[in-house]
Design a protein around this motif. Structure first.
Motif, mmCIF file in Angstrom:
data_model
loop_
_atom_site.group_PDB
_atom_site.id
_atom_site.type_symbol
_atom_site.label_atom_id
_atom_site.label_comp_id
_atom_site.label_asym_id
_atom_site.label_seq_id
_atom_site.Cartn_x
_atom_site.Cartn_y
_atom_site.Cartn_z
ATOM 1 N N SER A 209 0.827 -1.207 0.000
ATOM 2 C CA SER A 209 0.000 0.000 0.000
ATOM 3 C C SER A 209 0.858 1.254 0.000
ATOM 4 O O SER A 209 0.572 2.231 -0.694
ATOM 5 C CB SER A 209 -0.894 0.036 1.246
ATOM 6 N N ILE A 210 1.932 1.211 0.800
ATOM 7 C CA ILE A 210 2.802 2.381 0.885
ATOM 8 C C ILE A 210 3.406 2.695 -0.473
ATOM 9 O O ILE A 210 3.440 3.845 -0.911
ATOM 10 C CB ILE A 210 3.927 2.150 1.909
ATOM 11 N N ARG A 213 0.799 4.107 -2.924
ATOM 12 C CA ARG A 213 0.485 5.513 -2.690
ATOM 13 C C ARG A 213 1.565 6.408 -3.261
ATOM 14 O O ARG A 213 1.322 7.517 -3.706
ATOM 15 C CB ARG A 213 0.331 5.770 -1.190
ATOM 16 N N SER A 219 -4.174 12.411 -3.485
ATOM 17 C CA SER A 219 -5.077 12.162 -2.375
ATOM 18 C C SER A 219 -6.062 13.293 -2.191
ATOM 19 O O SER A 219 -6.891 13.262 -1.315
ATOM 20 C CB SER A 219 -4.268 11.955 -1.090
ATOM 21 N N ASP A 220 -5.969 14.322 -3.037
ATOM 22 C CA ASP A 220 -6.889 15.445 -2.880
ATOM 23 C C ASP A 220 -8.228 15.156 -3.534
ATOM 24 O O ASP A 220 -9.278 15.431 -3.005
ATOM 25 C CB ASP A 220 -6.290 16.721 -3.511
ATOM 26 N N PRO A 222 -11.191 12.928 -5.736
ATOM 27 C CA PRO A 222 -11.958 11.728 -5.428
ATOM 28 C C PRO A 222 -11.292 10.451 -5.937
ATOM 29 O O PRO A 222 -11.718 9.363 -5.613
ATOM 30 C CB PRO A 222 -13.278 11.960 -6.169
ATOM 31 N N PRO A 224 -9.142 7.419 -6.078
ATOM 32 C CA PRO A 224 -8.578 6.651 -4.966
ATOM 33 C C PRO A 224 -7.128 6.269 -5.199
ATOM 34 O O PRO A 224 -6.558 6.597 -6.210
ATOM 35 C CB PRO A 224 -9.451 5.399 -4.947
ATOM 36 N N TYR A 225 -6.575 5.511 -4.268
ATOM 37 C CA TYR A 225 -5.180 5.163 -4.356
ATOM 38 C C TYR A 225 -4.941 4.107 -5.430
ATOM 39 O O TYR A 225 -5.076 2.926 -5.211
ATOM 40 C CB TYR A 225 -4.678 4.666 -3.012
ATOM 41 N N TYR A 325 -3.797 -1.143 -8.318
ATOM 42 C CA TYR A 325 -4.770 -0.602 -7.391
ATOM 43 C C TYR A 325 -4.441 -1.017 -5.975
ATOM 44 O O TYR A 325 -4.013 -2.136 -5.739
ATOM 45 C CB TYR A 325 -6.168 -1.142 -7.703
ATOM 46 N N GLU A 326 -4.698 -0.102 -5.034
ATOM 47 C CA GLU A 326 -4.574 -0.506 -3.654
ATOM 48 C C GLU A 326 -5.808 -1.342 -3.309
ATOM 49 O O GLU A 326 -6.820 -1.253 -3.970
ATOM 50 C CB GLU A 326 -4.534 0.737 -2.771
ATOM 51 N N ASN A 327 -5.724 -2.134 -2.302
ATOM 52 C CA ASN A 327 -6.874 -2.927 -1.883
ATOM 53 C C ASN A 327 -7.293 -3.955 -2.919
ATOM 54 O O ASN A 327 -8.430 -4.366 -2.982
ATOM 55 C CB ASN A 327 -8.067 -1.993 -1.575
ATOM 56 N N LEU A 328 -6.340 -4.320 -3.760
ATOM 57 C CA LEU A 328 -6.661 -5.307 -4.780
ATOM 58 C C LEU A 328 -6.475 -6.702 -4.207
ATOM 59 O O LEU A 328 -5.398 -7.061 -3.775
ATOM 60 C CB LEU A 328 -5.746 -5.123 -5.992
ATOM 61 N N MET C 183 -9.009 0.007 5.828
ATOM 62 C CA MET C 183 -7.780 0.310 5.112
ATOM 63 C C MET C 183 -7.743 1.811 4.878
ATOM 64 O O MET C 183 -8.785 2.463 4.805
ATOM 65 C CB MET C 183 -7.753 -0.431 3.781
ATOM 66 N N PRO C 186 -9.062 6.421 0.150
ATOM 67 C CA PRO C 186 -9.675 7.752 0.096
ATOM 68 C C PRO C 186 -11.096 7.876 0.644
ATOM 69 O O PRO C 186 -11.348 8.827 1.387
ATOM 70 C CB PRO C 186 -9.603 8.099 -1.382
ATOM 71 N N ARG C 190 -11.786 10.462 3.609
ATOM 72 C CA ARG C 190 -12.724 11.574 3.525
ATOM 73 C C ARG C 190 -13.620 11.622 4.752
ATOM 74 O O ARG C 190 -13.859 12.693 5.342
ATOM 75 C CB ARG C 190 -13.555 11.486 2.248
#
Lengths: 414, 318, 358
Positions: A209-210, A213, A219-220, A222, A224-225, A325-328, C183, C186, C190
């Motif tokens: 994940s690190i 990112r 991250s501003d 919508p 996602p990571y 993708y993160e969370n894949l 996790m 985003p 938010r």
């Protein structure tokens, strides 16, 4: 006439037919199977001409015999699955029709896409098993391969012919080195690789994940990571560029995977290294007695297993997603275990069991969508198929009992 | 940094016990199993099965104690598959264990869809075992350690007792000694007329019961519903605990406490944001600790002599 | 031929015949029987699947609500891995669905691909950002301002934890609140940023703690995270962790403190402990999108942001806490909602924007 003089010719034709046929078949041009069958027939013809008709027939028979156990296993699991479905209120016939139509015909491209990463992780685990090791942490090595491939894919700006092999190699080497500590611990302290590689897999999962990112996405907003998309020059070739009517997502990763399987088979059966690995896997002490450096072989075997699993991650990034993708939830590392076990750790067998798994997955989705039968029946079927590997042992067990009974009968008659 | 000092208190120790209990139970089960000569890496899968059936039974009967029995029984029955595969059919222990883990996920998923109509999480049970927490009068008032050991929930108390029972079983009882012989000198055991197969079946079955209990803890004592995948690697950490504990009851217990502590500590460190580093660094702390423990401590112990080695009694015909 | 070989061959033949029987009939496409003249609406969930008690379930609920009101034929498919996204979305379109929903940001690319291949079907992606300059005209992104719901929830927490702590035994005087994250992605961030800002807007001295568990499916970790913060005095735990968060809510309940749910109304999990929930409004968004398409007002080629203005975000009713929460707090909640609507207050969408280190 010395038929063996024509061996190079025969073999070239056979290989070409098989290659083109497979390429076509993977691109959903199903007539390709005819070419593959032609290659097989030609092989038996050559064998018959050069060695003798009887030997050729024996070869064919032994080949069919080796298919028997897995085929029976799969068929029985499907039967049991059908009974479970019927008992719980679903119609197994329509369900299976949808399952096979979806997996083998309509969404065959998805099956192929599913299979490619499995072949790599399956090879990783199968190879390790040959050395008597359980590389259960293949999932972690997959993540390492994927992260490295993404990084290189974003920055390597070279022609594809150069950059893609380099990315595969570098990512593979880094994934291999991820197994360095588990391998070292195994050799120096005897620490069980099931635990060490498993822990490292969890570590890789969280740490990736690190890295993701850090490789793009803001991250501003919508968004996602997810990393930025890799350079187009680093995409794996799509089948569509060879066969314009192929599904636009299938890429040549499957061929790289099959090539790797052949390579691993070659290493295991034709090289000294492979011989030593297998000897260590059979009986460590006997191997040591023969002068084989057990520790060194275990070490290299674990690293090579990591190398193979890393390729799986590269395949997904360069061929399919073109980003990370993160969370894949990948899961290829875990499915690789099933696929390797089902193939009895035979590299060539891994190709077919991976395709089977890919078909079941794609077909299961199609089935659940079109006939509203829960997808989870496929999970059960997979589990039963797996458990029926035991069928091999039951078969041998029954075979022994059968033989003993025969012996008793003969003794009684005397 | 007074902040950090404030987490070194009784709560941390209570948390350690809370997190280590499932690992303790699975680890002492694994100890018994491996002492009899069967390698068991299926604890993860058995835990999931135990957790699932415990939750379902507690949900349908409204009684968490029945849930507990169901979880334990389910674990035991499921583990028999491993026993049959490895002892009677001589399948490789590690392979069988891996298959068990995969099977457990498939079974649970299908049953979830059958019973609840969807995968993911079961409905919440009306009463969990947490409601039966009780404090032992007097002892629970001991400063620092009192609440840790003497003001706990049912399965936690059971785990303490089971650690001691396991110790006694393995060291002092005849069956226990026979069981250990099955793992050290199986041939010698057979010659005195005790069936190695029977001892190994017993070993696997007991570890199934204990892993089932660990699973029940997860679903009906530490929470009030079942979630797919809720074991989250604890079965493998239990394996590590058994190994770093030297295949002994007390050793497994201590190792499990160590891991529980690492996890409890990591969470509380996050609360203080000691360093501005990504939270994942904290999260991996227990896993790194496991690797260090296995690396450092394994040298001092060795597995039972016949562990993982197949034992076949050839019965020749007339 | 030896007996063994004979048996081998026979069994092989039987297996092949068995397999063949299955194949023989599967030669044509199995089209599901469409209910007579009913509009088909399809939805493909992510690998998490239904039963997550928030995200996927919330989306599916929108489908079911539309079914109840408009009589549509609702179809849902649960994807198992990333290779399934495109076939599922395309497949639903081929089955004749009028609108196809993709649930979750991982399906972003797949959504665009499917939309390009089926220009006559409307596609909508939940939590998926559609690039207006590149995307086809038949796909719409449904985005949510979780930070606004988090903000309103934060206002509730900020006031209850200190000023109005006497309203309930579950609240204490320590002026600490905590957040449990799944996790660090985003949407979660938010919520976190908004909550922080909301708390600080009414209670600047409040200590706001956060713990990341790293998973959405481990209840024990959620429980641990909550307890760690409760030990430090937190009396309200805001869970942003899916199923892990259920463990956090239960821990708060058992410890005798309060909790705030997420995505959907989670008061059912622990009615005495859950004050309210920060709503994501997915259900309403799905419902409205279906309604729009049925009425012909579907707006593809861009994004629809669902925030406080669309009455899809905010907090759920107080349920059991309705009599406990003082009128002043309810007034403050209304004020916060009005301020967000008018733009007087902008809820931060990231930790950086909120000035919070987490």
């Amino acid at each position: 006439m010395q038929i063996t003089k024509l061996k190079p010719l025969f073999y070239t034709v056979i290989v070409l037919l098989a290659l083109v046929g497979s390429l076509m078949y993977f691109a959903s041009i199903f007539s390709g199977i005819l070419l593959i069958l032609a290659a097989a027939v030609l092989y038996f013809v050559y064998y018959g001409l050069s060695v003798g008709k009887g030997a050729s027939k024996a070869l064919a028979l032994s080949f069919l015999k080796s298919l028997l156990i897995p085929v029976i296993g799969v068929a029985s699991a499907l039967l049991i699955g059908g009974i479970i479905m019927a008992v719980t209120g679903y119609d197994p016939v329509t369900a299976y029709k949808a399952l096979f139509y979806g997996g083998l015909v309509k969404n065959w491209s998805v099956s192929v896409l599913n299979a490619a990463p499995l072949i790599f992780t399956g090879l990783s685990i199968a190879f390790a098993f040959k050395a008597g090791l359980f590389n259960i942490g293949a999932e972690g090595q997959y993540y390492v391969g994927a992260v490295v491939a993404t990084f290189l894919g974003l920055h390597f700006n070279m022609p594809a012919l150069l950059s893609i092999p380099i990315i595969f190699l570098v990512a593979g080497l880094l994934a291999a080195s991820y197994n360095f500590i588990p391998a070292l611990l195994k050799v120096k302290t005897g620490a069980h690789e099931v635990i060490t590689t498993m822990m490292f897999a969890q570590i890789a999962r969280y740490l990736s994940s690190i890295f993701i990112r850090g490789m793009g996405g803001s991250s501003d907003g919508p968004h996602p990571y997810v990393t930025d998309p890799i350079l187009k020059s680093n995409w794996l070739l799509k089948m569509k560029s060879i066969f314009p009517h192929a599904n636009y997502r299938v890429h040549i990763g499957i061929l790289i995977a099959i090539g790797m399987a052949l390579f691993v088979q070659y290493i295991l059966t034709r090289t000294k290294f492979g011989f030593e690995i297998r000897a260590v896997g059979q009986n460590k002490d006997a191997a040591r007695g023969q002068g084989i450096k057990v520790g060194r072989n275990i070490f290299i075997a674990l690293l090579f297993a990591g190398f193979l699993a890393g390729f799986s991650g590269v395949n997904q990034v360069l061929g399919l997603d073109h980003k990370l993708y993160e969370n894949l939830n990948a899961g290829y590392g875990w499915d690789g275990i099933s696929v390797a076990l089902l193939a009895s750790n035979n590299p060539i067998g891994v190709i077919f069991t991976s395709l089977l798994w890919g078909v079941l997955a794609a077909g299961g989705q199609y089935m659940s969508r079109t006939v509203q039968t829960p997808n989870s029946i496929v999970e059960i079927i997979k589990g039963i198929i797996l458990f029926l590997i035991v069928a091999k042992y039951i078969y041998i067990h029954i075979g022994h009992k059968f033989k003993n009974k025969k012996k008793e009968e003969r003794e009684a008659v005397k | 940094m007074s902040g950090i000092a404030s987490i070194l208190n009784t709560d941390l120790l209570v948390a350690t016990i809370r997190l280590s209990t499932p690992i303790t139970l699975a680890a002492i089960g694994a100890t018994i199993c491996e002492r009899s000569g069967i390698v068991n890496i299926a604890m993860e899968g058995i835990m999931i099965i135990g957790a699932f059936f415990a939750a379902v039974a507690a949900l349908y009967t409204g009684n968490p104690w029945i849930g507990l029995l169901a979880g334990v029984a389910a674990g035991g029955i499921f583990s028999l598959i491993h026993a049959v595969a490895t002892i009677t059919f001589h399948l490789d222990h590690v392979v069988s264990g891996a298959v068990m883990n995969i099977l457990s996920f498939g079974i649970v998923r299908y049953l979830m869809v059958m019973i609840f109509g969807h995968p993911g999480t079961s409905d919440a049970i009306p009463v969990g075992l947490k409601a039966y927490q009780f404090a032992i009068p007097g002892l629970s008032k001991i400063p620092v350690l009192g609440p840790v050991f003497f003001d706990q929930t049912p399965i936690v108390y059971m785990s303490f007792v089971l650690v001691i029972l396991t110790l006694i079983f393995l060291k002092k009882t005849k069956t226990g000694l026979h069981l250990r012989a099955a793992g050290e000198h199986p041939l010698a055991l057979e010659t005195i007329g005790v069936s190695v197969y029977k001892m190994r079946y017993l070993g696997v079955f007991i570890s199934g019961l204990l892993s089932g209990l660990a699973g029940a803890y997860l679903s009906i004592e530490n929470s009030i519903s079942f979630t797919e995948g809720m074991a989250n690697g604890r079965g493998f950490i239990a394996l590590a605990a058994m190994i770093s504990g030297g295949w002994s009851a007390i050793g497994s217990f201590v190792a499990a406490l160590f891991f529980g502590f690492a996890d409890a500590f990591q969470v509380r460190m996050q609360v203080f944001k000691v360093l501005n580093i990504p939270s994942e660094i904290f999260i991996i702390f227990p896993y790194v600790a496991t690797v260090l423990a296995v690396a450092g401590l394994v040298r001092k112990s060795r597995p039972p002599k016949a562990d993982g080695i197949d034992f076949i009694i050839e019965k020749e015909g007339a | 031929m030896s007996k063994m070989t004979k048996i081998t061959v026979i069994m092989l033949v039987i297996s092949m015949v068995f397999a063949g029987l299955i194949f023989a009939n599967g030669g044509s496409e199995t089209a599901p029987a469409a209910e007579k003249s009913k509009v088909i609406i399809g939805m493909a969930t992510d690998v998490g699947g239904l039963g997550d008690k928030s995200f996927n379930d919330g989306s599916y609920q929108g489908l079911l609500d539309a079914k109840a009101d408009f009589g549509i034929d609702a179809r849902v498919v649960e994807s198992k891995q990333q290779t399934d996204y495109v076939p599922n979305l395309s497949g639903l379109a081929e089955d004749g669905a009028q609108v196809v929903f993709a649930v979750g940001f991982l399906m972003g690319d797949a959504l665009i691909e499917a939309a390009e291949n089926h220009p006559d079907t409307s596609f909508a992606g939940i939590d998926i950002f559609v690039d207006p300059s590149k995307a086809p005209k038949n796909v719409e992104g449904l985005l949510f301002k979780e930070q606004e719901s988090g903000y309103v929830a934060g206002v509730v927490a900020g006031l209850l934890t200190k000023k109005y702590a006497s309203a309930s035994d579950r609240l204490n005087d320590d002026n600490v609140v905590g957040m449990v994250l799944g996790m660090d992605i985003p949407p979660v961030e938010r919520y976190q940023a908004g909550f922080y800002a909301g708390v600080k807007s009414v209670n600047p001295d409040c200590k706001v703690l956060s713990v990341v568990t790293g998973t959405f499916t481990d209840q024990a970790k959620g429980k641990e995270a909550a307890l760690a913060m409760i030990e430090q005095g937190a009396d309200i735990i805001f869970q942003i962790a899916g199923l892990t968060g259920l463990g956090a809510i239960n821990a708060a309940n058992e410890a005798g403190v309060a909790a705030i749910g997420v995505d959907v109304d989670q008061s059912g999990v622990a009615p005495d402990a859950v004050i309210t929930s920060a709503i994501k409004g997915i259900t309403r968004a799905v419902y409205l999108t279906i309604k729009a398409d049925l009425e012909g007002t579907f707006e593809g080629g861009g994004n629809k942001v669902f925030g406080i203005n669309e009455d899809t975000t905010g907090i759920s009713p107080f349920n059991k806490w309705d009599s406990i929460v003082p009128g002043d707090v309810k007034a403050a909640v209304q004020k916060a909602i009005d301020d967000l609507k008018s733009g007087k207050v902008v809820a931060p969408a990231s930790r950086k924007e909120a000035g919070y280190e987490g």
